[in-house]
Structures are given as structure tokens and as C-alpha cells.
Design a protein around this motif. Sequence first.
Motif, mmCIF file in Angstrom:
data_model
loop_
_atom_site.group_PDB
_atom_site.id
_atom_site.type_symbol
_atom_site.label_atom_id
_atom_site.label_comp_id
_atom_site.label_asym_id
_atom_site.label_seq_id
_atom_site.Cartn_x
_atom_site.Cartn_y
_atom_site.Cartn_z
ATOM 1 N N LEU A 421 0.869 -1.179 0.000
ATOM 2 C CA LEU A 421 0.000 0.000 0.000
ATOM 3 C C LEU A 421 0.903 1.225 0.000
ATOM 4 O O LEU A 421 2.083 1.144 0.357
ATOM 5 C CB LEU A 421 -0.884 0.038 1.258
ATOM 6 C CG LEU A 421 -2.129 -0.843 1.302
ATOM 7 C CD1 LEU A 421 -2.759 -0.760 2.689
ATOM 8 C CD2 LEU A 421 -3.152 -0.418 0.262
ATOM 9 N N HIS A 422 0.355 2.354 -0.412
ATOM 10 C CA HIS A 422 1.106 3.609 -0.343
ATOM 11 C C HIS A 422 0.593 4.425 0.843
ATOM 12 O O HIS A 422 -0.377 5.170 0.719
ATOM 13 C CB HIS A 422 0.954 4.403 -1.643
ATOM 14 C CG HIS A 422 1.732 3.835 -2.780
ATOM 15 N ND1 HIS A 422 1.242 2.863 -3.603
ATOM 16 C CD2 HIS A 422 2.999 4.070 -3.214
ATOM 17 C CE1 HIS A 422 2.150 2.534 -4.511
ATOM 18 N NE2 HIS A 422 3.230 3.256 -4.293
ATOM 19 N N THR A 423 1.207 4.251 2.004
ATOM 20 C CA THR A 423 0.873 5.064 3.176
ATOM 21 C C THR A 423 2.177 5.494 3.839
ATOM 22 O O THR A 423 3.241 4.947 3.555
ATOM 23 C CB THR A 423 0.002 4.293 4.193
ATOM 24 O OG1 THR A 423 0.734 3.160 4.676
ATOM 25 C CG2 THR A 423 -1.303 3.817 3.568
ATOM 26 N N ASN A 424 2.074 6.452 4.751
ATOM 27 C CA ASN A 424 3.279 7.026 5.360
ATOM 28 C C ASN A 424 3.856 6.177 6.485
ATOM 29 O O ASN A 424 5.045 6.266 6.781
ATOM 30 C CB ASN A 424 2.995 8.435 5.874
ATOM 31 C CG ASN A 424 2.814 9.424 4.736
ATOM 32 O OD1 ASN A 424 3.462 9.289 3.695
ATOM 33 N ND2 ASN A 424 1.934 10.390 4.904
ATOM 34 N N ASP A 425 3.021 5.393 7.150
ATOM 35 C CA ASP A 425 3.523 4.534 8.221
ATOM 36 C C ASP A 425 2.629 3.312 8.352
ATOM 37 O O ASP A 425 1.639 3.166 7.630
ATOM 38 C CB ASP A 425 3.632 5.301 9.549
ATOM 39 C CG ASP A 425 2.285 5.860 10.024
ATOM 40 O OD1 ASP A 425 1.255 5.557 9.388
ATOM 41 O OD2 ASP A 425 2.271 6.579 11.032
ATOM 42 N N ALA A 426 2.979 2.409 9.265
ATOM 43 C CA ALA A 426 2.252 1.146 9.394
ATOM 44 C C ALA A 426 0.811 1.330 9.881
ATOM 45 O O ALA A 426 -0.111 0.766 9.278
ATOM 46 C CB ALA A 426 3.039 0.208 10.305
ATOM 47 N N PRO A 427 0.552 2.109 10.945
ATOM 48 C CA PRO A 427 -0.842 2.259 11.404
ATOM 49 C C PRO A 427 -1.771 2.850 10.337
ATOM 50 O O PRO A 427 -2.958 2.501 10.276
ATOM 51 C CB PRO A 427 -0.707 3.204 12.607
ATOM 52 C CG PRO A 427 0.685 2.991 13.104
ATOM 53 C CD PRO A 427 1.496 2.754 11.879
ATOM 54 N N SER A 428 -1.246 3.730 9.477
ATOM 55 C CA SER A 428 -2.083 4.357 8.440
ATOM 56 C C SER A 428 -2.594 3.338 7.429
ATOM 57 O O SER A 428 -3.595 3.586 6.735
ATOM 58 C CB SER A 428 -1.287 5.430 7.688
ATOM 59 O OG SER A 428 -0.805 6.407 8.556
ATOM 60 N N ALA A 429 -1.916 2.179 7.302
ATOM 61 C CA ALA A 429 -2.339 1.165 6.336
ATOM 62 C C ALA A 429 -3.724 0.629 6.687
ATOM 63 O O ALA A 429 -4.540 0.349 5.798
ATOM 64 C CB ALA A 429 -1.326 0.025 6.299
ATOM 65 N N ILE A 430 -3.998 0.491 7.976
ATOM 66 C CA ILE A 430 -5.315 -0.007 8.392
ATOM 67 C C ILE A 430 -6.396 1.009 8.037
ATOM 68 O O ILE A 430 -7.455 0.654 7.501
ATOM 69 C CB ILE A 430 -5.316 -0.314 9.910
ATOM 70 C CG1 ILE A 430 -4.388 -1.507 10.174
ATOM 71 C CG2 ILE A 430 -6.725 -0.595 10.407
ATOM 72 C CD1 ILE A 430 -4.175 -1.831 11.624
#
Length: 570
Positions: A421-430
Amino acid sequence: MVRDARPVGQLLKEMGLVTEYEIQQALEIQRHQGGLLGQIFVEMGAVQENDLLFALALQAGMEVVNLDEIKIPEEVIARVDANIAETYRVVPVAQGDGYVTVALSDPMNISILDDLRFMLDCEVKGVVASKESIDRAIEKHYAGRARDSMESVLKEAQSEGLELIEGPSEVPDLEKLEKEAHSKPVVRLLNLVLLNAIKDRASDIHLEPFEKEFKVRYRVDGVLYEMMPPPAHLAPAVTSRVKVMANLNIAETRVPQDGKINLNIAGRPVDLRVSSLPTTFGESVVLRVLDRSNVNLNLEQLGIRPVDLEIIKKLLTLPHGIIIVTGPTGSGKTTTLYSALNYLNKPEIKIITAEDPVEYGLDGILQTQVNEEIGVTFASLLRSFLRQNPDKILVGEIRDLETGEIAIQASLTGHVVLTTLHTNDAPSAITRMVDLGLEPFLIAATLEAVVAQRLVRVICLKCKVQYAPSEEELYQLNLRPEEVKGKTFCYGKGCEYCNGTGYRGRTGIFEIMVLTEELRNLLIQQPSTDHIRQVAKRGGMRLLREAGLLAIYDGITTIEEVVRETILVA
């Protein structure tokens, strides 16, 4: 000479150099240890290098020459620039109307001849000579000879009077474009750009036309560096040359085009992904360099800390579940996923991938290419994968609800799904998965971990020195001097080995969020990203900034790099 299709062992036997017994011996060694049969004969002491060379030349339909006994005219040597001769380890020995003959040491590596046809823009024939005699000939004929430089090539372009093409045109002069794309200075200029970029380990080459200049930039270790710019009026000719090499339509300058150039430089396979984009002052071209010999697909050499590496290995061996690698473009997600697949790649495990595009070929893994123009999407491929009975599945990216739903279905039916996924950090993926429309309870049931990553430049080992950072530098990391007492900080002064940058290569820093029972229960309540982050930190997750600090203290990277690639999160 005509190619001889007989196996090399048979040729050597008919030459009276090996017996049937020695052939069977060599084949047995090859079955157990691999390698080339001819080289195995040499190592066994059955044949000499020169005898093998003759047999290989016969097989390839090439003549064998002794460079030490040939007098090569100066005008023939001049046909191949020193840069190309030394890179490809070839020596020109003859020329004729529209062709040049070169001596090479490996008659089986015919891709060298294909590359030279591109580079020299003429027909190239091959003859075979020993590696030692080629080395001696290069030393004899090219030692002290001036290499092509941007200045010399541009001087030649000026003397040939390449015409000024006035910016982009609705109807380009096709004849003029073709003529200039094949002109000697343009061919040499592009050769110089490509060879220098690959030598400097560039990941991208950017050719950018502007109103009064034509910029050439390389991206090395994630940072763009500008080269000496060619004159602006050469932009259309150079762009057309790239498009010719990539089999693109040089007459069409109004729409974006994508292509590919395959090269084999000094025995190293290099793929160039070509992308052209119409702009106000002409076509911008980007060549992405995929050097297959330079890629390291080893999980243990990505920069993952030992304790985190054990976590990732356990996750990869789970019987089912979704593992997401996240980060911006160019953060190394593909390399991490390929390394994970390489770790899993065993005869008893079936692995299938859906990629856009397939960047590197992996032996033993079924790789498929997304082609949305004909309806071959991530979702449609993933649906087909489930009928192929795989153990592990790689989906290049979860882009939409349909792909996400099928990935969840695959996980629920007993498959491990690796994706990005294209997100800034791990928690943002959820949060991103929920935004796509996926049900939180299904995410909680199937998601096993999210790995966020960044690439930071590694301090050059040749010019690395320790220093005491200023308070201003520490402030950028939200640290006070008393907090870093006893810690070591380093930087690179800059040297020839790192081209004066102070850095050589890149490594990863990682944020690994494993789904604990507390996190799974929390997801059903649709929490905020900050709430997920706090719970994950309590569960042992190390933030990207914290991983970056550890890399600084280990003397791997600098404050500047960690501040550039990570943000401070409370």
C-alpha cells in the motif's frame, strides 16, 4: 562460418580432445554442481582454454583470431570508443561498408553484439579471441587514448552542424528526426550518458527539455545529480534516439509512451524501462535502470535488525494471513517483497505473483503481468490464482475494494498474501484499507502485520569520520545533548569512492506492526490512526524515526538522512 548445433562435448570428442568417459564424468559434475560444461572440462584438465575457445567458436559460427598477430588499422580502432571497448571487453578488428567486426572472448554471449549494434548504430559481426589477448589489445590500443567526454561529443555535434529543431511541433519532420537520431554524435552522446549512469549505479536517468536548456540528471542512492547539459537543440535528436532503441514511435510526440531496452553491459544484464512524456518544450524521457546483477534479494542484507528479522521470518511461514509492506514510491517495497519470496522459494512451496510491472525474474516463482488495457487487473489475476492452488501469493498493490476483498478471501481460504500500500507509516495502512471499503472485522481476522519502510543513504566506509553534532542538528531529532551522551555520530567527508557525496549505497529502516489480540479487538471499533499507533507502540512496535536513530547510533547513516526520510510522531 555456419553455426554448429552439436553439443560442445560432442565437438571436443570429434576433435580428439576428450573421451566419452570424460564427457560422462563432466556431465555428472554438472548435474551435482551446475556450471558450464566447457569450463568443467578445463577444470578437469581434459582440455586447454584455447581448445575450448575453438570449439565454442565453431558452435557459434565464428572464426577464432589471434589478436597478438593481427595489425589493426587506426581507423578501425577509432570505430569503437575506449569507453565501450573497456566496458564490453571487445576489440574492433575490421570494418566494411555498414559493418564493423569485433573480437570477444565469450562467443555464447551474443547479446553483446546486439548491444553494440545499438551503441554503434551499424551491423556488428563477431570473431573469437582469448580473454588474455583481448585484455592485451585493449591495453595496447586504448591506453592513453582520450575517452569520449561530454565536451568532445558536443564539439563533434557542432562540427557536424546538427540543425536546430524549433521546439515541439504538431507534425514533426520524421525524416529529419530519423537522420539525427542515427547521427554519430547523438549515438555517442547517448552511449556516454548510459555508460556513465550505469557505472555510477544510477537508478534513473532523466532527459528533460526546457526552453533554453536540455537537462540530464541521474538519481544515485535516491538523490538527483545534474550532469553537464547538452545544447537544448539536441533534445529532439537524443529523445528520438532513445525511442528508436526502445522500439517506440518517434513520429508520435503528443502522447506518453512506454518501452523497454535490454542491454548486457560487461556481462551484466541491465534493463532500461523507458517512459516519454510530452511537455511544453518537447518530450521528457526517464529511463529507469534495472541492473539485475546489482540487486540483492537477501532478507538478511536489507538492513532489518536481527530481532525484527526473526519476526518477519515467522510471519512469512504462517499458514495464512495478509502481510502488507507500505511506504512511498522508491522506498524499497519491491526489493523487500522479492527478498521475502526468495526466502520462501523452496520446491515444496508454490508461489504466484501479480505485478505491474514484473521487475526481476525469479526462478521457481510464477510471475504474471498486469495489463489493464485487456482487463488483466490485480483483482482478475488474484481471482484466477485461487484456482491454481498456490501456497503464497504476491499482489503488487491493493488499489481498490475488489482487490482487497479477494485478498481477504484468499487469506481466509488458507493462503499467505503479500502486498503493498502507499501510506506514510504502518498504522495508516489499516485506515487506508477501511477507506477502500473493507470491513474492519475482516481486516482484523486476516491482517497479520504491516511493515513500513524507508531507504536512507549509507555513510561511505572510505571517508567515514566521527563528529559531535551541534545542538541545532540534535534539535531536528527532538533530542537534547544530555540524551545522547556516549552515543557515536558519523558522517562521510567525501572521496573518490563515493563521488564526493559522503554516501555509498542505501539501507532500509523499518517499522513493523504485528497484529496483537488487543489491536484486533480495537480494529472492530474503527479507531483513529493515532489510537492504533499508541496501542501498537505498547505492543512493542518501533517507529520509523526510532529505527532511524538506531541506524545513526550504529554509524550507518546520518542525522540529515533520518530527518529527510522520517517525521517525528508523538
